[in-house]
Write a protein that holds these residues in place. Structure first.
Motif, mmCIF file in Angstrom:
data_model
loop_
_atom_site.group_PDB
_atom_site.id
_atom_site.type_symbol
_atom_site.label_atom_id
_atom_site.label_comp_id
_atom_site.label_asym_id
_atom_site.label_seq_id
_atom_site.Cartn_x
_atom_site.Cartn_y
_atom_site.Cartn_z
ATOM 1 N N TYR A 71 2.581 -17.015 6.580
ATOM 2 C CA TYR A 71 2.185 -15.697 7.089
ATOM 3 C C TYR A 71 3.114 -14.586 6.627
ATOM 4 C CZ TYR A 71 5.686 -15.502 10.883
ATOM 5 O OH TYR A 71 6.834 -15.428 11.605
ATOM 6 N N GLN A 72 4.402 -14.888 6.469
ATOM 7 C CA GLN A 72 5.327 -13.854 6.017
ATOM 8 C C GLN A 72 5.048 -13.484 4.557
ATOM 9 O OE1 GLN A 72 8.948 -15.867 6.997
ATOM 10 N NE2 GLN A 72 9.170 -14.758 8.943
ATOM 11 N N SER A 73 4.753 -14.472 3.736
ATOM 12 C CA SER A 73 4.419 -14.194 2.330
ATOM 13 C C SER A 73 3.144 -13.374 2.242
ATOM 14 C CB SER A 73 4.244 -15.504 1.567
ATOM 15 O OG SER A 73 5.450 -16.221 1.544
ATOM 16 N N MET A 74 2.163 -13.708 3.072
ATOM 17 C CA MET A 74 0.916 -12.968 3.064
ATOM 18 C C MET A 74 1.149 -11.514 3.482
ATOM 19 S SD MET A 74 -2.656 -13.690 5.078
ATOM 20 C CE MET A 74 -2.067 -13.023 6.645
ATOM 21 N N MET A 75 1.995 -11.310 4.479
ATOM 22 C CA MET A 75 2.287 -9.948 4.926
ATOM 23 C C MET A 75 2.998 -9.155 3.830
ATOM 24 S SD MET A 75 3.309 -10.759 8.884
ATOM 25 C CE MET A 75 3.972 -9.139 9.194
ATOM 26 N N LYS A 76 3.927 -9.799 3.098
ATOM 27 C CA LYS A 76 4.595 -9.114 1.988
ATOM 28 C C LYS A 76 3.592 -8.749 0.904
ATOM 29 C CE LYS A 76 8.032 -11.989 1.171
ATOM 30 N NZ LYS A 76 9.290 -12.552 0.621
ATOM 31 N N GLN A 77 2.644 -9.645 0.658
ATOM 32 C CA GLN A 77 1.606 -9.363 -0.328
ATOM 33 C C GLN A 77 0.770 -8.171 0.116
ATOM 34 O OE1 GLN A 77 -1.015 -12.660 -1.038
ATOM 35 N NE2 GLN A 77 -2.312 -11.503 -2.429
ATOM 36 N N TRP A 78 0.384 -8.138 1.374
ATOM 37 C CA TRP A 78 -0.393 -7.014 1.899
ATOM 38 C C TRP A 78 0.372 -5.704 1.739
ATOM 39 C CZ3 TRP A 78 -2.418 -9.062 7.282
ATOM 40 C CH2 TRP A 78 -3.449 -9.983 7.064
ATOM 41 N N LEU A 79 1.654 -5.725 2.089
ATOM 42 C CA LEU A 79 2.463 -4.508 1.978
ATOM 43 C C LEU A 79 2.591 -4.058 0.522
ATOM 44 C CD1 LEU A 79 5.239 -5.269 4.594
ATOM 45 C CD2 LEU A 79 3.536 -3.451 4.725
ATOM 46 N N ALA A 80 2.790 -5.009 -0.388
ATOM 47 C CA ALA A 80 2.903 -4.670 -1.811
ATOM 48 C C ALA A 80 1.606 -4.053 -2.327
ATOM 49 C CB ALA A 80 3.262 -5.916 -2.617
ATOM 50 N N GLU A 81 0.467 -4.623 -1.914
ATOM 51 C CA GLU A 81 -0.828 -4.085 -2.347
ATOM 52 C C GLU A 81 -1.040 -2.675 -1.805
ATOM 53 O OE1 GLU A 81 -3.607 -7.022 -0.957
ATOM 54 O OE2 GLU A 81 -3.082 -8.438 -2.544
ATOM 55 N N ARG A 82 -0.703 -2.477 -0.550
ATOM 56 C CA ARG A 82 -0.882 -1.153 0.054
ATOM 57 C C ARG A 82 0.057 -0.134 -0.580
ATOM 58 N NH1 ARG A 82 -3.380 1.319 4.479
ATOM 59 N NH2 ARG A 82 -2.943 3.520 4.160
ATOM 60 N N LEU A 83 1.279 -0.557 -0.885
ATOM 61 C CA LEU A 83 2.237 0.331 -1.533
ATOM 62 C C LEU A 83 1.709 0.789 -2.891
ATOM 63 C CD1 LEU A 83 5.022 1.680 -1.639
ATOM 64 C CD2 LEU A 83 5.907 -0.463 -2.564
ATOM 65 N N GLU A 84 1.173 -0.135 -3.672
ATOM 66 C CA GLU A 84 0.605 0.226 -4.973
ATOM 67 C C GLU A 84 -0.554 1.199 -4.796
ATOM 68 O OE1 GLU A 84 1.681 -0.410 -8.089
ATOM 69 O OE2 GLU A 84 3.408 -1.203 -7.015
ATOM 70 N N GLU A 85 -1.373 0.977 -3.796
ATOM 71 C CA GLU A 85 -2.506 1.867 -3.518
ATOM 72 C C GLU A 85 -2.021 3.274 -3.185
ATOM 73 O OE1 GLU A 85 -5.629 2.178 0.120
ATOM 74 O OE2 GLU A 85 -5.398 0.189 -0.779
ATOM 75 N N GLU A 86 -0.987 3.362 -2.358
ATOM 76 C CA GLU A 86 -0.431 4.662 -1.977
ATOM 77 C C GLU A 86 0.195 5.369 -3.174
ATOM 78 O OE1 GLU A 86 -0.632 6.335 0.930
ATOM 79 O OE2 GLU A 86 -1.889 4.726 1.739
ATOM 80 N N VAL A 87 0.878 4.630 -4.019
ATOM 81 C CA VAL A 87 1.515 5.223 -5.199
ATOM 82 C C VAL A 87 0.453 5.759 -6.146
ATOM 83 C CG1 VAL A 87 2.847 4.654 -7.283
ATOM 84 C CG2 VAL A 87 3.627 3.869 -5.037
ATOM 85 N N ARG A 88 -0.671 5.007 -6.306
ATOM 86 C CA ARG A 88 -1.754 5.452 -7.176
ATOM 87 C C ARG A 88 -2.381 6.751 -6.670
ATOM 88 N NH1 ARG A 88 -4.947 1.160 -6.498
ATOM 89 N NH2 ARG A 88 -3.503 -0.511 -6.789
ATOM 90 N N LYS A 89 -2.420 6.961 -5.365
ATOM 91 C CA LYS A 89 -3.022 8.164 -4.778
ATOM 92 C C LYS A 89 -2.189 9.404 -5.078
ATOM 93 C CE LYS A 89 -5.292 6.022 -0.807
ATOM 94 N NZ LYS A 89 -5.278 5.932 0.660
ATOM 95 N N GLN A 90 -0.895 9.238 -5.282
ATOM 96 C CA GLN A 90 -0.014 10.397 -5.486
ATOM 97 C C GLN A 90 -0.148 10.989 -6.855
ATOM 98 O OE1 GLN A 90 3.920 9.094 -4.434
ATOM 99 N NE2 GLN A 90 3.500 9.256 -2.264
#
Length: 90
Positions: A71-90
């Motif tokens: 579950y911790q690895s999955m949460m890190k993956q989710w955060l990494a994906e969301r971070l990339e999404e946020e960076v792309r929006k900028q």
């Protein structure tokens, strides 16, 4: 097709179309690619503490189990994906 052996052979691109044309005519040398793979070092990791509602954490763990993931690895993956999404929006 031209094989690039140094990173400085890659120009700055005006737009994605220009970059696409460049990569149709050029490719990276395999050794250059292999040397660019980041090998994470456990010393590069920082431990943090997050407080979750127990029900939310149970749901997260259930989802992770259904995907055969920690579950911790999955949460890190989710955060990494969301971070990339946020960076792309900028």
């Amino acid at each position: 097709m031209k094989t690039l052996t140094h990173w400085n052979q890659i120009p700055e691109f005006e737009d994605e179309e220009q970059e696409a044309i460049f990569w149709l005519e050029n490719e990276l040398d395999g050794r250059l690619m292999a040397g660019s793979i980041h090998q994470p070092d456990s010393r590069e990791s920082t431990t943090i503490t997050l407080r979750f509602d127990p029900r939310m954490l149970s749901r997260i763990k259930r989802i992770a189990r259904s995907r055969f993931l920690n579950y911790q690895s999955m949460m890190k993956q989710w955060l990494a994906e969301r971070l990339e999404e946020e960076v792309r929006k900028q």
